[in-house]
Scaffold this motif. Structure first.
Motif, mmCIF file in Angstrom:
data_model
loop_
_atom_site.group_PDB
_atom_site.id
_atom_site.type_symbol
_atom_site.label_atom_id
_atom_site.label_comp_id
_atom_site.label_asym_id
_atom_site.label_seq_id
_atom_site.Cartn_x
_atom_site.Cartn_y
_atom_site.Cartn_z
ATOM 1 N N LEU A 78 0.884 -1.476 -0.312
ATOM 2 C CA LEU A 78 -0.304 0.066 0.012
ATOM 3 C C LEU A 78 0.679 1.273 -0.311
ATOM 4 O O LEU A 78 0.330 2.269 -0.796
ATOM 5 C CB LEU A 78 -0.643 -0.198 1.211
ATOM 6 N N GLY A 79 2.657 1.087 0.514
ATOM 7 C CA GLY A 79 2.929 1.843 0.210
ATOM 8 C C GLY A 79 3.641 2.693 -0.776
ATOM 9 O O GLY A 79 4.119 3.478 -0.647
ATOM 10 N N ASP A 80 2.810 1.399 -1.893
ATOM 11 C CA ASP A 80 3.631 2.057 -3.346
ATOM 12 C C ASP A 80 2.902 2.600 -4.398
ATOM 13 O O ASP A 80 2.776 2.885 -5.622
ATOM 14 C CB ASP A 80 3.874 0.803 -3.754
ATOM 15 N N ILE A 81 1.828 2.954 -3.300
ATOM 16 C CA ILE A 81 0.356 3.538 -3.789
ATOM 17 C C ILE A 81 0.777 5.158 -3.762
ATOM 18 O O ILE A 81 0.822 5.853 -4.048
ATOM 19 C CB ILE A 81 -1.277 3.608 -3.343
ATOM 20 N N GLN A 82 0.511 5.470 -5.582
ATOM 21 C CA GLN A 82 0.695 7.144 -5.875
ATOM 22 C C GLN A 82 -0.840 7.627 -6.305
ATOM 23 O O GLN A 82 -0.559 8.782 -5.652
ATOM 24 C CB GLN A 82 1.408 7.330 -7.134
ATOM 25 N N ALA A 83 -1.793 6.878 -7.102
ATOM 26 C CA ALA A 83 -3.049 7.756 -6.486
ATOM 27 C C ALA A 83 -4.383 6.998 -6.347
ATOM 28 O O ALA A 83 -3.771 5.525 -6.274
ATOM 29 C CB ALA A 83 -3.193 8.177 -7.696
ATOM 30 N N VAL A 84 -5.241 7.667 -5.259
ATOM 31 C CA VAL A 84 -6.623 6.748 -5.531
ATOM 32 C C VAL A 84 -7.548 7.540 -5.901
ATOM 33 O O VAL A 84 -7.616 8.983 -5.219
ATOM 34 C CB VAL A 84 -6.534 6.754 -4.136
ATOM 35 N N SER A 85 -8.682 7.016 -6.455
ATOM 36 C CA SER A 85 -9.890 7.367 -7.044
ATOM 37 C C SER A 85 -10.926 6.616 -7.080
ATOM 38 O O SER A 85 -10.397 5.370 -6.160
ATOM 39 C CB SER A 85 -9.836 8.349 -8.502
ATOM 40 N N GLY A 86 -12.268 6.581 -7.408
ATOM 41 C CA GLY A 86 -13.148 6.324 -7.065
ATOM 42 C C GLY A 86 -13.894 6.571 -7.962
ATOM 43 O O GLY A 86 -14.407 7.846 -8.194
ATOM 44 N N SER A 87 -15.655 5.181 -7.693
ATOM 45 C CA SER A 87 -16.872 6.469 -8.277
ATOM 46 C C SER A 87 -17.585 5.771 -7.457
ATOM 47 O O SER A 87 -17.695 4.708 -6.132
ATOM 48 C CB SER A 87 -17.012 5.752 -9.678
ATOM 49 N N GLY A 88 -18.900 6.361 -7.724
ATOM 50 C CA GLY A 88 -19.914 5.561 -6.345
ATOM 51 C C GLY A 88 -21.305 5.701 -7.074
ATOM 52 O O GLY A 88 -21.575 6.664 -8.219
ATOM 53 N N GLN A 89 -22.292 5.170 -6.596
ATOM 54 C CA GLN A 89 -23.499 5.193 -7.361
ATOM 55 C C GLN A 89 -23.869 6.660 -7.509
ATOM 56 O O GLN A 89 -23.781 7.494 -6.263
ATOM 57 C CB GLN A 89 -24.820 4.569 -6.632
ATOM 58 N N GLN A 90 -24.823 7.054 -8.543
ATOM 59 C CA GLN A 90 -25.017 7.871 -8.784
ATOM 60 C C GLN A 90 -26.639 8.959 -7.917
ATOM 61 O O GLN A 90 -27.152 7.670 -7.366
ATOM 62 C CB GLN A 90 -25.415 8.087 -9.791
ATOM 63 N N HIS A 91 -26.684 10.426 -7.689
ATOM 64 C CA HIS A 91 -27.921 10.905 -6.908
ATOM 65 C C HIS A 91 -27.941 10.580 -5.770
ATOM 66 O O HIS A 91 -28.375 11.185 -5.029
ATOM 67 C CB HIS A 91 -28.716 10.615 -7.875
ATOM 68 N N GLY A 92 -27.069 9.787 -4.540
ATOM 69 C CA GLY A 92 -27.485 9.061 -3.927
ATOM 70 C C GLY A 92 -27.199 10.412 -3.222
ATOM 71 O O GLY A 92 -26.152 11.068 -3.342
ATOM 72 N N SER A 93 -27.765 10.839 -1.689
ATOM 73 C CA SER A 93 -26.744 12.354 -1.107
ATOM 74 C C SER A 93 -26.704 12.247 0.356
ATOM 75 O O SER A 93 -27.059 11.167 0.647
ATOM 76 C CB SER A 93 -27.764 13.317 -1.294
ATOM 77 N N VAL A 94 -25.688 12.427 1.209
ATOM 78 C CA VAL A 94 -25.501 12.059 2.117
ATOM 79 C C VAL A 94 -25.139 14.036 2.374
ATOM 80 O O VAL A 94 -24.523 14.447 2.283
ATOM 81 C CB VAL A 94 -24.160 11.982 2.699
ATOM 82 N N PHE A 95 -25.742 14.106 3.804
ATOM 83 C CA PHE A 95 -26.710 15.575 5.106
ATOM 84 C C PHE A 95 -25.509 15.730 6.053
ATOM 85 O O PHE A 95 -25.331 15.174 7.101
ATOM 86 C CB PHE A 95 -27.954 15.732 4.823
ATOM 87 N N LEU A 96 -24.774 16.654 5.702
ATOM 88 C CA LEU A 96 -23.483 16.878 6.825
ATOM 89 C C LEU A 96 -23.424 18.184 7.700
ATOM 90 O O LEU A 96 -24.135 19.083 7.642
ATOM 91 C CB LEU A 96 -22.081 16.667 6.191
ATOM 92 N N THR A 97 -23.102 18.361 8.990
ATOM 93 C CA THR A 97 -23.602 18.759 9.758
ATOM 94 C C THR A 97 -22.138 20.456 9.586
ATOM 95 O O THR A 97 -21.207 19.981 9.144
ATOM 96 C CB THR A 97 -23.287 18.935 11.214
#
Ligand code: ADP
Ligand code: XUL
Length: 519
Positions: free
Chosen positions: A82-101
């Motif tokens: 894991l120490g050799d990882i240069q970059a991380v990205s991702g994808s998520g199911q679309q449209h879902g929402s997270v509400f934060l304070t």
């Protein structure tokens, strides 16, 4: 140091990861956690929380955060570098929402290492559950926003899509109306993609123009928040939304939480996440117009890069920003894998039995038809109820062919607005490993179908986007070439079925029109 890239995909039912060596083209690790099976404490079914009202479909942001922790733990326990990882990205199911304070930004920047990611998130949640793309409970809100924007066509011209039940804007409006107290406590509204990206980068992530287009809040031509759409949706919305950004944005280095707990390199880059469909466009090698991709996941989606922004006159399809720049078109069918599974289950079959049934029945199914609306459908919009013609209730093999033919005919029919005459279809998603399903696809569309080695197109898209963001001098073709090999020859269409399926499409369209007006 090896040039390792980690791509993640948080889908409806699972979190999966792909660790690749960009220089050698090797896939070092591929794994997946299933939400129902691996996190039974959340009580999800097919990745979502049971609810007495079937139109209300939510999931848990804590579950998504827990899955991220578990995945990194497994990667560490598997002694991956894991120490050799240069970059991380991702994808998520679309449209879902997270509400934060308002405390979220600081909480994510200064994560409590004694707690889990979910513990950190729990302290800043303004709403315990997240509406996801399967939610169809916002028809009233859609009607109100649509009217304020001047109707379906006008809304599509402004935001890329008609105002759509599962899109984030109508979901936000419903929350603001039904829970004004909790809405007042909300300082940040994130998508699944930008929420998980926030945990990886340690802050509040911007929203990329691929996933941002799935909110009915972004001006599709200028890639900025549309003042008119924000106004029509909820009060003081602008201050609750993070900025929009290009999908290739490098957010900074990864959160120290991941460095200290799992041994990631402190200089590894966190690259902005996007939605699973924009990510699949990249992961199926479709950065240029001329070919289409079909993802056979929980939902079935059909997508392609677009030469220019043109929206669907029927207002059923969508236009998103493409992570490769420019635009992509997309159309989403809710009754995808879950409909195929419903038939499989109904007749007590496994996938081998299902496939055998497809081989045992003839193209055209002897005129037997099925409209695959096992659950409320998005395209065409209908509350659902399976509709059949000439199909006996105990005709197991007839049902298997009818569901797949119905899905493919519906995809062909409802994607005509894209104006694409593709010379090849690239498939991804769980059901793309089934050659008998792909044969029906090839015959209905009358073009070769290519299955790619890596069936998680969204996860590969995440890898390639992360790679491109940290190597902007390299082309998509160059970066993706080692990973886009096909494990088997293309599935070719049988030209003898062309006329038959043209007739079937006509019959399907008539049956659909008749049933829609009767429902
Ligand atoms: P998502 O990413 O939307 O969670 P996936 O792309 O991982 O979904 O696809 C999972 C689905 O793939 C399962 O729900 C299952 O229905 C389907 N699937 C898996 N194997 C087969 C098969 N051999 N034939 C048809 N469908 C399959
Ligand atoms: C697309 C859509 C689904 C989700 C889940 O509009 O709602 O495809 O992205 O995969």
């Amino acid at each position: 140091m090896p040039n390792l890239i980690l791509g993640l995909d948080s889908s409806t039912q699972s979190l999966s990861s792909l660790l690749v060596d960009l220089d050698s083209g090797d896939v070092l690790d591929e794994r997946s956690l299933n939400f129902d099976r691996d996190f039974p404490q959340y009580g999800t079914r097919n990745g979502v929380l049971p609810h007495s009202d079937p139109s209300v479909v939510h999931s848990s942001p804590l579950l998504w955060a827990d899955a991220l922790d578990r995945l990194f733990l497994q990667l560490k326990q598997a002694k991956l570098p894991l120490g050799d990882i240069q970059a991380v990205s991702g994808s998520g199911q679309q449209h879902g929402s997270v509400f934060l304070t308002g405390l979220a930004e600081k909480q994510f920047r200064e994560m409590d290492l004694h707690g889990s990611l979910a513990d950190n998130v729990a302290r800043v949640l303004a709403k315990p559950s997240s509406p996801v793309w399967m939610d169809t409970s916002t028809s009233q809100e859609c009607a109100e926003i649509r009217e304020a924007l001047g109707g379906a066509q006008a809304a599509a011209a402004k935001t890329g899509s008609d105002i759509t039940e599962r899109f984030t804007g109508p979901q936000i409006r419903k929350f603001a109306i039904e829970e004004p107290g909790a809405f007042k406590q909300t300082d940040y509204i994130l998508l699944v993609s930008s929420f998980l990206s926030s945990l990886i980068s340690g802050g509040i992530s911007p929203i990329d123009v691929g996933d941002g287009a799935g909110m009915n809040l972004m001006d599709i031509r200028s890639f900025t928040w549309s003042g008119e759409a924000l106004e029509a949706t909820a009060p003081d919305l602008r201050k609750r939304l993070p900025p929009l950004c290009a999908s290739s944005t490098v957010l900074g280095v990864v959160n120290p939480y991941l460095v200290l707990k799992y041994g990631l390199n402190p200089s590894a880059r966190a690259v902005c996440w996007t939605g699973d469909n924009p990510s699949s466009l990249i992961g199926t090698g479709l950065t240029q117009p001329g070919r289409i991709g079909i993802s056979l996941g929980t939902s079935d989606t059909l997508f392609g890069a677009m030469a220019e922004c043109s929206t669907d006159p029927q207002a059923e399809g969508h236009v998103f920003g493409s992570p490769a720049g420019g635009y992509m078109s997309m159309i989403c069918f809710r009754n995808g894998s879950l409909a195929r599974e419903a038939v499989k289950k109904r007749f007590g079959m496994d996938w081998d039995g299902f496939s055998q049934a497809l081989r045992d029945t003839a193209p055209g199914n002897g005129g037997r038809l099925l409209l695959p609306w096992f659950e409320p459908e998005i395209v065409p919009r209908t509350p659902g109820g399976v509709q059949t013609k000439g199909l006996e209730t105990d005709d197991a093999s007839g049902w298997c062919r009818a569901v797949v033919e119905g899905q493919m005919l519906s995809m062909k029919l409802h994607s005509r607005w894209m104006g694409e005459s593709p010379d090849r279809i690239h498939v991804t998603g769980g059901a793309s490993q089934n050659p008998d399903i792909l044969q029906i696809m090839a015959d209905v569309f009358q073009v070769p179908v290519r299955r790619l080695e890596l069936s998680n197109g969204a996860g590969l898209g995440a890898v390639l986007r992360a790679a491109q963001a940290v190597h902007p001098d390299r082309s998509w073709e160059d970066l993706s070439a080692p990973f886009l090999s096909a494990p088997m020859p293309d599935v070719t269409p049988d030209p003898a079925t062309a006329d038959l399926y043209a007739t079937c499409e006509e019959e399907y369209r008539n049956f659909e029109t008749e049933r829609l007006s009767a429902l």
